[in-house]
Each structure stands twice: as structure tokens, then as C-alpha cells.
Design a protein around this motif. Structure first.
Motif, PDB file in Angstrom:
ATOM      1  N   PHE A 146      37.997  52.462  44.832  1.00 35.06           N
ATOM      2  CA  PHE A 146      37.798  51.839  43.528  1.00 35.06           C
ATOM      3  C   PHE A 146      38.487  50.479  43.423  1.00 35.06           C
ATOM      4  CE2 PHE A 146      37.276  56.364  42.287  1.00 35.06           C
ATOM      5  CZ  PHE A 146      35.945  56.274  41.932  1.00 35.06           C
ATOM      6  N   ALA A 147      39.340  50.137  44.359  1.00 37.83           N
ATOM      7  CA  ALA A 147      40.056  48.860  44.309  1.00 37.83           C
ATOM      8  C   ALA A 147      39.143  47.752  44.813  1.00 37.83           C
ATOM      9  CB  ALA A 147      41.306  48.937  45.161  1.00 37.83           C
ATOM     10  N   GLU A 182      45.008  42.905  45.184  1.00 35.99           N
ATOM     11  CA  GLU A 182      44.191  44.119  45.096  1.00 35.99           C
ATOM     12  C   GLU A 182      44.227  44.590  43.642  1.00 35.99           C
ATOM     13  OE1 GLU A 182      42.367  45.869  47.374  1.00 35.99           O
ATOM     14  OE2 GLU A 182      42.697  44.139  48.672  1.00 35.99           O
ATOM     15  N   VAL A 183      43.055  44.761  43.067  1.00 35.30           N
ATOM     16  CA  VAL A 183      42.953  45.101  41.642  1.00 35.30           C
ATOM     17  C   VAL A 183      42.521  46.543  41.507  1.00 35.30           C
ATOM     18  CG1 VAL A 183      41.861  44.516  39.457  1.00 35.30           C
ATOM     19  CG2 VAL A 183      42.330  42.729  41.110  1.00 35.30           C
ATOM     20  N   GLY A 184      43.191  47.287  40.631  1.00 29.61           N
ATOM     21  CA  GLY A 184      42.824  48.670  40.331  1.00 29.61           C
ATOM     22  C   GLY A 184      42.049  48.712  39.019  1.00 29.61           C
ATOM     23  N   ALA A 185      42.516  49.517  38.101  1.00 26.32           N
ATOM     24  CA  ALA A 185      41.854  49.657  36.795  1.00 26.32           C
ATOM     25  C   ALA A 185      42.051  48.386  35.981  1.00 26.32           C
ATOM     26  CB  ALA A 185      42.435  50.851  36.051  1.00 26.32           C
ATOM     27  N   VAL A 243      47.478  45.512  39.313  1.00 26.74           N
ATOM     28  CA  VAL A 243      47.302  44.823  40.596  1.00 26.74           C
ATOM     29  C   VAL A 243      48.394  45.246  41.582  1.00 26.74           C
ATOM     30  CG1 VAL A 243      46.155  42.834  39.563  1.00 26.74           C
ATOM     31  CG2 VAL A 243      48.624  42.801  39.861  1.00 26.74           C
ATOM     32  N   PHE A 244      48.080  45.007  42.886  1.00 25.16           N
ATOM     33  CA  PHE A 244      49.038  45.246  43.962  1.00 25.16           C
ATOM     34  C   PHE A 244      49.137  43.941  44.735  1.00 25.16           C
ATOM     35  CE2 PHE A 244      50.078  46.616  48.292  1.00 25.16           C
ATOM     36  CZ  PHE A 244      51.233  47.325  48.021  1.00 25.16           C
ATOM     37  N   TYR A 289      54.399  44.896  45.589  1.00 21.91           N
ATOM     38  CA  TYR A 289      54.744  45.235  44.201  1.00 21.91           C
ATOM     39  C   TYR A 289      53.484  45.658  43.441  1.00 21.91           C
ATOM     40  CZ  TYR A 289      59.219  42.906  44.913  1.00 21.91           C
ATOM     41  OH  TYR A 289      60.447  42.543  45.373  1.00 21.91           O
ATOM     42  N   ARG A 290      53.650  46.591  42.535  1.00 26.33           N
ATOM     43  CA  ARG A 290      52.549  47.003  41.667  1.00 26.33           C
ATOM     44  C   ARG A 290      52.935  46.629  40.238  1.00 26.33           C
ATOM     45  NH1 ARG A 290      48.132  49.544  42.447  1.00 26.33           N
ATOM     46  NH2 ARG A 290      48.716  50.299  44.495  1.00 26.33           N
ATOM     47  N   GLY A 291      51.986  45.972  39.520  1.00 26.23           N
ATOM     48  CA  GLY A 291      52.251  45.551  38.148  1.00 26.23           C
ATOM     49  C   GLY A 291      50.958  45.223  37.423  1.00 26.23           C
ATOM     50  N   PHE A 292      51.081  44.497  36.322  1.00 26.64           N
ATOM     51  CA  PHE A 292      49.927  44.174  35.481  1.00 26.64           C
ATOM     52  C   PHE A 292      49.846  42.659  35.279  1.00 26.64           C
ATOM     53  CE2 PHE A 292      50.930  48.499  34.491  1.00 26.64           C
ATOM     54  CZ  PHE A 292      49.697  49.097  34.293  1.00 26.64           C
ATOM     55  N   VAL A 293      48.604  42.132  35.332  1.00 31.72           N
ATOM     56  CA  VAL A 293      48.350  40.724  35.036  1.00 31.72           C
ATOM     57  C   VAL A 293      47.179  40.650  34.064  1.00 31.72           C
ATOM     58  CG1 VAL A 293      49.216  39.835  37.239  1.00 31.72           C
ATOM     59  CG2 VAL A 293      46.806  40.401  36.998  1.00 31.72           C
TER      60      VAL A 293
END
Length: 174
Positions: free
Chosen positions: A21-22, A54-57, A64-65, A69-73
Motif C-alpha cells: 500500500f506504500a 515512502e508514503v503510507g496512509a 511518511v517514512f 524516521y516515521r512521521g507526518f507531513v
């Protein structure tokens, strides 16, 4: 042994399905990666312009990854390189419609002449308030025709004469 193999296959399938899904995106500006979806969350690091992530939901904020690091943009600043995410279009709210009613002409009210009786007073008329004079006793004055008592000294009327006139003599001749 079978249980171990079954669990390994199940775990591998779950991990690979998340990667399916990414998708990959490129940042169009320097982005703050934050701990949560919103500007009120603390920034983790700055993603430079043109970096691949890499973008998730995704909603307005994307998970994003990047660089371990994993976080939000914000999704507005991500350009899809592979996959099919397009950021949501901006919300356009039209200005409110203001309708001004046309002016209304109201003709003057006709009032026919009214007969009024001779001593008519308009309703707002209030007669003066009667207020009697305060009581003030009058000073004592003798009534008309009343004479105060005189001293009991006989005067000239009892003497039978008037001053300056001689007394009439009584005569026994008649």
C-alpha cells in the motif's frame, strides 16, 4: 515445527501487504516531519526539497517514512513519483450571497376629518391636579356689629345734655 513455519509465513505476508500500500513521493518544498498530523505536534526533522519519501496512509496529512524516521507531513507538498496519490484539491467556499430587498413604497394613511364635540380634549390631556391650600388659622377679628364692652362710666347722654348746649329745664307747667 509446523506452527513455527505457519507463523513465519503469516508474519511475512502481513509485513509485505503493508509495503504494497506504500508509494513513493517527492517533496516539493522543505517539509517539517512532525510526530502527529497537525501543526500543533512537535517537529522531528526537516525533509529537504526534492527528497524521495515512502508514503503510507494519507488524508490532509500523510504518514511518511524517511531516513529511518516515521512521521507526518502535509499532503499538499508531496508529488507522486510512483503510485496514485494526489493531494486533495483545495476547498473553495463561495462568498455568501447577499440579497438586498427592493425599497417598498407605502402610501400615506388617509384619515378622514372627525367630528369633535365642543369641549373635546385630546387623550393626552390631563386636567390639573386639585391641591387645597394648607390650613392657616386667621387672626381673631370681631364680627360685624359687635362692639367690645365699654366702661360703665356714665357719659353725657345720661346727663341729659350735650356739651356746648344748655340743658333744657323741665317745666311743670303744662
Amino acid at each position: 515445527m509446523r506452527k513455527f513455519l505457519f507463523n513465519a509465513v503469516l508474519l511475512g505476508g502481513l509485513l509485505s501487504s503493508g509495503a504494497a500500500f506504500a508509494w513513493t513521493a517527492q517533496s516539493s518544498a522543505d517539509l517539517n516531519m512532525r510526530t502527529g498530523p497537525g501543526t500543533n505536534y512537535a517537529p522531528i526533522l526537516v525533509i529537504p526539497r526534492g527528497a524521495l519519501v515512502e508514503v503510507g496512509a494519507c488524508n490532509a496529512w500523510c504518514s511518511v517514512f524517511y531516513a529511518g524516521y516515521r512521521g507526518f507531513v502535509s499532503g499538499r507538498y508531496l508529488i507522486p513519483v510512483s503510485g496514485g496519490y494526489y493531494p486533495p484539491p483545495p476547498v473553495v467556499v463561495p462568498p455568501p450571497v447577499i440579497v438586498v430587498p427592493p425599497p417598498v413604497y407605502r402610501p400615506p394613511v388617509y384619515r378622514p376629518p372627525v367630528y369633535r364635540p365642543p369641549h373635546y380634549r385630546p387623550p393626552e390631556y390631563r386636567p390639573p391636579v386639585y391641591r387645597p391650600e394648607p390650613y392657616r388659622p386667621e387672626p381673631h377679628r370681631p364680627r360685624d356689629g359687635y362692639r367690645p364692652p365699654q366702661p360703665s362710666i356714665p357719659g353725657p347722654e345720661f346727663q341729659g345734655s350735650h356739651p356746648g348746649r344748655p340743658m333744657q329745664e323741665e317745666s311743670y307747667r303744662n
